[in-house]
Write an enzyme that holds these catalytic residues in place. Structure first.
Site, PDB file in Angstrom:
ATOM      1  N   GLN A  92      -0.804   1.013   2.398  1.00 45.71           N
ATOM      2  CA  GLN A  92      -0.169   2.216   2.449  1.00 45.71           C
ATOM      3  C   GLN A  92      -0.116   2.984   3.468  1.00 45.71           C
ATOM      4  O   GLN A  92       0.619   3.774   3.703  1.00 45.71           O
ATOM      5  CB  GLN A  92      -0.382   3.023   1.088  1.00 45.71           C
ATOM      6  CG  GLN A  92      -0.456   2.494  -0.205  1.00 45.71           C
ATOM      7  CD  GLN A  92      -0.727   3.102  -1.283  1.00 45.71           C
ATOM      8  OE1 GLN A  92      -0.606   4.163  -1.879  1.00 45.71           O
ATOM      9  NE2 GLN A  92      -2.301   2.995  -1.473  1.00 45.71           N
ATOM     10  N   HIS A 110       4.533   1.463   3.720  1.00 45.52           N
ATOM     11  CA  HIS A 110       5.159   2.854   4.143  1.00 45.52           C
ATOM     12  C   HIS A 110       5.414   3.117   5.483  1.00 45.52           C
ATOM     13  O   HIS A 110       5.684   4.123   5.824  1.00 45.52           O
ATOM     14  CB  HIS A 110       3.993   4.047   3.557  1.00 45.52           C
ATOM     15  CG  HIS A 110       3.923   4.102   2.084  1.00 45.52           C
ATOM     16  ND1 HIS A 110       2.804   4.598   1.457  1.00 45.52           N
ATOM     17  CD2 HIS A 110       4.429   3.409   1.019  1.00 45.52           C
ATOM     18  CE1 HIS A 110       3.045   4.451   0.034  1.00 45.52           C
ATOM     19  NE2 HIS A 110       3.946   3.715  -0.234  1.00 45.52           N
ATOM     20  N   THR A 180      -7.618   4.244  -2.092  1.00 44.14           N
ATOM     21  CA  THR A 180      -6.617   4.940  -2.580  1.00 44.14           C
ATOM     22  C   THR A 180      -6.547   5.637  -3.862  1.00 44.14           C
ATOM     23  O   THR A 180      -7.048   5.117  -4.718  1.00 44.14           O
ATOM     24  CB  THR A 180      -5.212   3.982  -2.718  1.00 44.14           C
ATOM     25  OG1 THR A 180      -4.208   4.477  -3.193  1.00 44.14           O
ATOM     26  CG2 THR A 180      -5.605   2.630  -3.492  1.00 44.14           C
ATOM     27  N   SER A 181      -5.832   6.705  -4.089  1.00 43.33           N
ATOM     28  CA  SER A 181      -6.075   7.561  -5.289  1.00 43.33           C
ATOM     29  C   SER A 181      -5.373   7.209  -6.211  1.00 43.33           C
ATOM     30  O   SER A 181      -5.490   7.819  -7.667  1.00 43.33           O
ATOM     31  CB  SER A 181      -5.854   8.954  -4.668  1.00 43.33           C
ATOM     32  OG  SER A 181      -4.647   9.242  -4.460  1.00 43.33           O
TER      33      SER A 181
HETATM   34  N1  APR Z   1     -14.217   5.262   1.658  1.00 39.80           N
HETATM   35  C1  APR Z   1     -13.296   4.903   0.310  1.00 39.80           C
HETATM   36  N2  APR Z   1     -12.351   5.805  -0.278  1.00 39.80           N
HETATM   37  C2  APR Z   1     -12.364   7.047   0.450  1.00 39.80           C
HETATM   38  C3  APR Z   1     -13.002   7.188   1.472  1.00 39.80           C
HETATM   39  C4  APR Z   1     -13.879   6.540   2.251  1.00 39.80           C
HETATM   40  N3  APR Z   1     -14.463   6.869   3.172  1.00 39.80           N
HETATM   41  N4  APR Z   1     -12.540   8.642   1.828  1.00 39.80           N
HETATM   42  C5  APR Z   1     -11.732   9.030   1.116  1.00 39.80           C
HETATM   43  N5  APR Z   1     -11.636   8.042   0.082  1.00 39.80           N
HETATM   44  C6  APR Z   1     -10.546   7.907  -1.234  1.00 39.80           C
HETATM   45  C7  APR Z   1     -10.586   9.083  -2.011  1.00 39.80           C
HETATM   46  O1  APR Z   1     -11.274   9.497  -2.771  1.00 39.80           O
HETATM   47  C8  APR Z   1      -9.291   9.076  -2.574  1.00 39.80           C
HETATM   48  O2  APR Z   1      -9.262   8.606  -3.876  1.00 39.80           O
HETATM   49  O3  APR Z   1      -9.232   7.546  -0.679  1.00 39.80           O
HETATM   50  C9  APR Z   1      -8.326   8.036  -1.467  1.00 39.80           C
HETATM   51  C10 APR Z   1      -7.277   8.671  -0.782  1.00 39.80           C
HETATM   52  O4  APR Z   1      -6.232   9.108  -1.617  1.00 39.80           O
HETATM   53  P1  APR Z   1      -4.800   9.893  -0.947  1.00 39.80           P
HETATM   54  O5  APR Z   1      -5.371  10.947   0.000  1.00 39.80           O
HETATM   55  O6  APR Z   1      -3.884  10.059  -2.115  1.00 39.80           O
HETATM   56  O7  APR Z   1      -4.189   8.623  -0.175  1.00 39.80           O
HETATM   57  P2  APR Z   1      -3.364   7.261  -0.585  1.00 39.80           P
HETATM   58  O8  APR Z   1      -3.719   6.842  -2.074  1.00 39.80           O
HETATM   59  O9  APR Z   1      -3.497   6.396   0.366  1.00 39.80           O
HETATM   60  O10 APR Z   1      -2.074   7.997  -0.751  1.00 39.80           O
HETATM   61  C11 APR Z   1      -0.838   7.130  -1.011  1.00 39.80           C
HETATM   62  O11 APR Z   1       0.530   9.038  -0.607  1.00 39.80           O
HETATM   63  O12 APR Z   1       1.356  10.891   0.547  1.00 39.80           O
HETATM   64  C12 APR Z   1       1.375   9.509   0.552  1.00 39.80           C
HETATM   65  O13 APR Z   1       2.565   8.271   1.939  1.00 39.80           O
HETATM   66  C13 APR Z   1       1.437   8.653   1.680  1.00 39.80           C
HETATM   67  O14 APR Z   1       0.334   6.340   1.986  1.00 39.80           O
HETATM   68  C14 APR Z   1       0.061   7.778   1.158  1.00 39.80           C
HETATM   69  C15 APR Z   1       0.390   7.512  -0.349  1.00 39.80           C
END
Ligand code: APR
Length: 237
Positions: A92, A110, A180-181
């Site tokens: 993503q 994305h 990813t969350s």
């Molecule tokens: N290692 C592993 N996981 C991590 C780390 C790390 N060092 N740091 C943070 N995280 C985890 C967090 O706990 C969280 O669950 O990564 C996740 C990031 O989540 P989001 O900020 O929601 O990002 P993501 O899931 O990629 O978002 C999806 O949302 O706004 C949009 O288009 C954007 O591609 C993005 C999409």
């Protein structure tokens, strides 16, 4: 659980690039704490306030020149080397860190910060020259349009390669999800698809994501610390 000849699909999100210094979206210090996503990451925002959206993405594009891959990106490139054509990486992320680490078989659902796109003629170009990274708009080199847009999939837009991603996940034996969350559809639907079609599902994340219950195996911690060891184990098994 991983053996040569198995098909492996991996989904990554912002968490895998966090240790490279790129902020995630939904953390307390995340990008969406500082910006309302509907102000900067929707087609409506681009139509209503293109300057604000442009400046937001130009800052993120410039940041690519300052960040470097971390051990988690390297580990996935190594996993790909081990599995070759049986490996698919779906990300993503719009940064270019998987590519810089040596990943080859990947899909950026994305979009890509490195590129800009013309809404008039559809031309997509790599745009990382210094004059293309300023706050001024960049004109299209293929038509008379004076304002390219970021080559990013905004909310309400269709992700790139969506059906290829779903097919890869449907077909894989093992599905690995990193950083990813689980908030954003359709990427967050890949894990239930994998689980329901019989794949073994492994998660690596700092915090349990929304869809954590779909994993057979969940490793909580930083991807850069956990993945190198896990990949080593998987390649030796
Ligand atoms: N290692 C592993 N996981 C991590 C780390 C790390 N060092 N740091 C943070 N995280 C985890 C967090 O706990 C969280 O669950 O990564 C996740 C990031 O989540 P989001 O900020 O929601 O990002 P993501 O899931 O990629 O978002 C999806 O949302 O706004 C949009 O288009 C954007 O591609 C993005 C999409």
């Amino acid at each position: 659980m991983l053996k040569k000849g198995m098909k492996v699909a991996v989904l990554t999100g912002a968490g895998i690039s966090a240790e490279s210094g790129i902020r995630t979206f939904r953390a307390e210090d995340g990008l969406w704490e500082e910006h309302r996503l509907e102000d900067v990451a929707t087609p409506q925002a681009w139509n209503a306030n293109p300057e604000m959206v442009w400046r937001f993405y130009q800052a993120r594009r410039r940041q690519l020149l300052e960040v470097e891959v971390n051990p988690a990106h390297d580990a996935l490139a190594e996993l790909e080397e081990g599995f070759g054509e049986d490996f698919t990486l779906i990300t993503q992320n719009v940064d270019d860190l998987h590519e810089r680490a040596g990943s080859k078989r990947f899909i950026q659902m994305h979009g890509e910060l490195r590129k800009l796109r013309c809404e008039e003629c559809g031309h997509v170009c790599e745009a990382m020259e210094p004059e293309q990274l300023k706050d001024d708009y960049v004109p299209c080199s293929n038509c008379s349009n004076q304002r390219l847009r970021p080559h990013i999939v905004w909310f309400d837009e269709e992700p790139f390669g969506r059906w290829t991603c779903e097919a890869a996940v449907h077909d894989c034996d093992v599905f690995i999800v990193v950083g990813t969350s689980g908030h954003v559809y359709p990427a967050n639907n890949l894990l239930p698809i994998a689980r329901h079609t019989g794949s073994y599902c492994i998660g690596v994340n700092l915090d349990p994501p929304l869809n954590v219950d779909f994993f057979h195996e969940f490793h909580q911690g930083k991807a850069g610390e956990l993945l190198p060891g896990l990949v080593k184990e998987w390649l030796e098994s």
